[in-house]
Design an enzyme around this catalytic site. Structure first.
Site, PDB file in Angstrom:
ATOM      1  N   SER A  73      65.137 -41.417 -13.237  1.00 36.54           N
ATOM      2  CA  SER A  73      65.250 -42.424 -12.165  1.00 36.54           C
ATOM      3  C   SER A  73      66.002 -41.943 -10.928  1.00 36.54           C
ATOM      4  O   SER A  73      65.918 -42.593  -9.879  1.00 36.54           O
ATOM      5  CB  SER A  73      65.929 -43.683 -12.700  1.00 36.54           C
ATOM      6  OG  SER A  73      64.996 -44.458 -13.406  1.00 36.54           O
ATOM      7  N   LYS A  76      63.946 -41.534  -7.885  1.00 39.86           N
ATOM      8  CA  LYS A  76      63.461 -42.711  -7.136  1.00 39.86           C
ATOM      9  C   LYS A  76      64.138 -42.853  -5.769  1.00 39.86           C
ATOM     10  O   LYS A  76      63.540 -43.383  -4.828  1.00 39.86           O
ATOM     11  CB  LYS A  76      63.695 -43.985  -7.958  1.00 39.86           C
ATOM     12  CG  LYS A  76      62.903 -44.037  -9.270  1.00 39.86           C
ATOM     13  CD  LYS A  76      63.394 -45.198 -10.126  1.00 39.86           C
ATOM     14  CE  LYS A  76      62.642 -45.313 -11.436  1.00 39.86           C
ATOM     15  NZ  LYS A  76      63.250 -46.351 -12.317  1.00 39.86           N
ATOM     16  N   TYR A 201      54.256 -40.565 -10.170  1.00 43.79           N
ATOM     17  CA  TYR A 201      55.533 -41.110 -10.671  1.00 43.79           C
ATOM     18  C   TYR A 201      56.073 -40.298 -11.860  1.00 43.79           C
ATOM     19  O   TYR A 201      57.232 -39.873 -11.864  1.00 43.79           O
ATOM     20  CB  TYR A 201      55.326 -42.583 -11.052  1.00 43.79           C
ATOM     21  CG  TYR A 201      56.511 -43.209 -11.735  1.00 43.79           C
ATOM     22  CD1 TYR A 201      57.606 -43.658 -11.005  1.00 43.79           C
ATOM     23  CD2 TYR A 201      56.547 -43.348 -13.126  1.00 43.79           C
ATOM     24  CE1 TYR A 201      58.709 -44.220 -11.647  1.00 43.79           C
ATOM     25  CE2 TYR A 201      57.629 -43.908 -13.768  1.00 43.79           C
ATOM     26  CZ  TYR A 201      58.717 -44.339 -13.023  1.00 43.79           C
ATOM     27  OH  TYR A 201      59.810 -44.890 -13.656  1.00 43.79           O
ATOM     28  N   TYR A 253      71.246 -49.478 -12.548  1.00 46.75           N
ATOM     29  CA  TYR A 253      70.483 -50.544 -13.217  1.00 46.75           C
ATOM     30  C   TYR A 253      71.279 -51.848 -13.200  1.00 46.75           C
ATOM     31  O   TYR A 253      71.983 -52.116 -12.238  1.00 46.75           O
ATOM     32  CB  TYR A 253      70.105 -50.159 -14.663  1.00 46.75           C
ATOM     33  CG  TYR A 253      69.633 -48.741 -14.845  1.00 46.75           C
ATOM     34  CD1 TYR A 253      68.551 -48.244 -14.119  1.00 46.75           C
ATOM     35  CD2 TYR A 253      70.264 -47.894 -15.735  1.00 46.75           C
ATOM     36  CE1 TYR A 253      68.109 -46.945 -14.297  1.00 46.75           C
ATOM     37  CE2 TYR A 253      69.818 -46.594 -15.935  1.00 46.75           C
ATOM     38  CZ  TYR A 253      68.748 -46.126 -15.208  1.00 46.75           C
ATOM     39  OH  TYR A 253      68.317 -44.850 -15.387  1.00 46.75           O
ATOM     40  N   VAL A 271      67.583 -41.720 -17.140  1.00 44.92           N
ATOM     41  CA  VAL A 271      67.680 -41.795 -18.608  1.00 44.92           C
ATOM     42  C   VAL A 271      67.844 -40.442 -19.287  1.00 44.92           C
ATOM     43  O   VAL A 271      68.121 -40.398 -20.487  1.00 44.92           O
ATOM     44  CB  VAL A 271      66.499 -42.523 -19.288  1.00 44.92           C
ATOM     45  CG1 VAL A 271      66.583 -44.013 -19.155  1.00 44.92           C
ATOM     46  CG2 VAL A 271      65.173 -41.995 -18.857  1.00 44.92           C
TER      47      VAL A 271
HETATM   48  N1  LIG Z   1      65.633 -45.208 -16.060  1.00 43.34           N
HETATM   49  C1  LIG Z   1      64.899 -44.155 -15.920  1.00 43.34           C
HETATM   50  O1  LIG Z   1      65.399 -43.057 -15.701  1.00 43.34           O
HETATM   51  C2  LIG Z   1      63.448 -44.409 -16.126  1.00 43.34           C
HETATM   52  C3  LIG Z   1      62.549 -43.317 -15.675  1.00 43.34           C
HETATM   53  C4  LIG Z   1      61.476 -43.022 -16.664  1.00 43.34           C
HETATM   54  N2  LIG Z   1      60.650 -41.960 -16.167  1.00 43.34           N
HETATM   55  C5  LIG Z   1      60.630 -44.255 -16.940  1.00 43.34           C
HETATM   56  O2  LIG Z   1      59.742 -44.527 -16.186  1.00 43.34           O
HETATM   57  O3  LIG Z   1      60.828 -44.951 -17.876  1.00 43.34           O
END
Ligand SMILES: NC(=O)CC[C@H](N)C(=O)O
Length: 317
Positions: A73, A76, A201, A253, A271
């Site tokens: 994430s 992003k 993505y 988050y 994550v």
């Molecule tokens: N929280 C994350 O890092 C989520 C990214 C992960 N690639 C997903 O889409 O679930």
């Protein structure tokens, strides 16, 4: 308030950072490595590392700063920046909102609850998938390549690559992200072919980095879009302001409020256990600790940033 001088802080970090890492490492046992993407479950459970880079390019690393991990994430933030540069603010915020959700990063609850059905912000999965669809490029290969080149430029590292094993693993276990993307497509929010948008993505989430890469990327944000080491402007200041604000309100988050109180630094977690954070005008920081707390943030990484913020007075607030 008596804010310590940058040089005093640097000397203190050189002396004490390794010890602070070891103190926080004790938290790893309480956390769990992400396993919903099977390949991520192979990460070292007890690892904790950090790299801090200043505007002259000097850096201090401690613990397991050299281990590679995927951005997840954290990416992003940077795809949002590229989409803003490609499309401008109005077109981007026509398709994603600016508000935290208070829900998990992969929740789709509010997509149907609140009209007009656009994702609440660009850092939850639904929002980031829409952002992937906004990256300029004739074909998905071109979009993914533009993302990779942009990340390489910000990290000043031409060797950044997609981790193919993690990419394949995520693509093969992404039913929830897929269903979200189809829902967004049906709502008219996501344009283009769902599979192609998701490919962009999954690939940007799977870019391999180390703490040094995150520190350098964060440094560009800390200096409002200019790489202080080369003097090159990579991102307009206004877009960096937007990105840093999202990092404060949504970057950790649904633990972003607590993190703002306990740490008070703009940050984004992933994550795989990475956290990218910064001290405005001073430092870019990369942290890794794959064992996560129940909200999906690095358990020892958050603990270490609490220590740093409290002992060095780094909270913005
Ligand atoms: N929280 C994350 O890092 C989520 C990214 C992960 N690639 C997903 O889409 O679930």
């Amino acid at each position: 308030m008596n804010t310590p001088q940058a040089s005093e802080v640097w000397i203190r970090l050189q002396k004490e950072l390794p010890q602070w890492v070891e103190e926080s490492r004790a938290q790893c046992g309480e956390g769990k490595v992400a396993s919903y993407i099977p390949e991520l479950a192979k990460a070292p459970h007890r690892a904790l590392g950090i790299q801090i880079m200043n505007g002259s390019g000097a850096s201090i690393a401690a613990g397991d700063a050299a281990i590679p991990f995927t951005m997840q994430s954290i990416s992003k933030v940077f795809t949002l920046l590229l989409a803003l540069m490609d499309n401008g603010e109005a077109a981007v915020f026509d398709k994603v909102g600016m508000e935290p959700t208070g829900d998990n990063f992969n929740s789709m609850l509010k997509l149907e609850l609140v009209q007009p059905g656009i994702p609440f912000n660009p850092l939850i999965n639904a929002g980031a998938i829409v952002i992937s669809s906004l990256i300029a490029g004739a074909r998905m290969e071109e979009k993914s390549d533009r993302v990779l080149q942009f990340f390489r430029k910000l990290a000043a590292n031409d060797f950044l690559e997609v981790n193919e094993a993690v990419y394949q693993s995520e693509a093969a276990s992404a039913d929830l992200n897929r269903s979200m993307a189809y829902f967004l497509k049906d709502n008219g929010v996501l344009k283009g072919k769902v599979d192609e948008v998701l490919d962009v993505y999954f690939r940007h989430c799977s870019i391999n980095v180390t703490c040094a890469d995150l520190a350098r990327m964060a440094l560009v944000l800390a200096f409002d879009g200019t790489d202080p080491i080369t003097g090159e402007r990579h991102i307009p200041r206004r877009y960096v302001q937007i990105a840093k604000t999202f990092m404060v309100t949504c970057g950790m988050y649904n633990a972003s409020g607590e993190f703002a109180i306990e740490v008070g630094m703009p940050a984004k977690s992933g994550v795989a256990g990475g956290i990218l954070t910064l001290v405005p005008g001073r430092y870019g920081i990369g942290v890794v600790g794959p064992a996560l707390n129940p909200k999906g943030n690095s358990i020892a990484g958050v603990d270490l940033l609490e220590t740093l913020s409290q002992r060095l007075d780094w909270s913005l607030f």
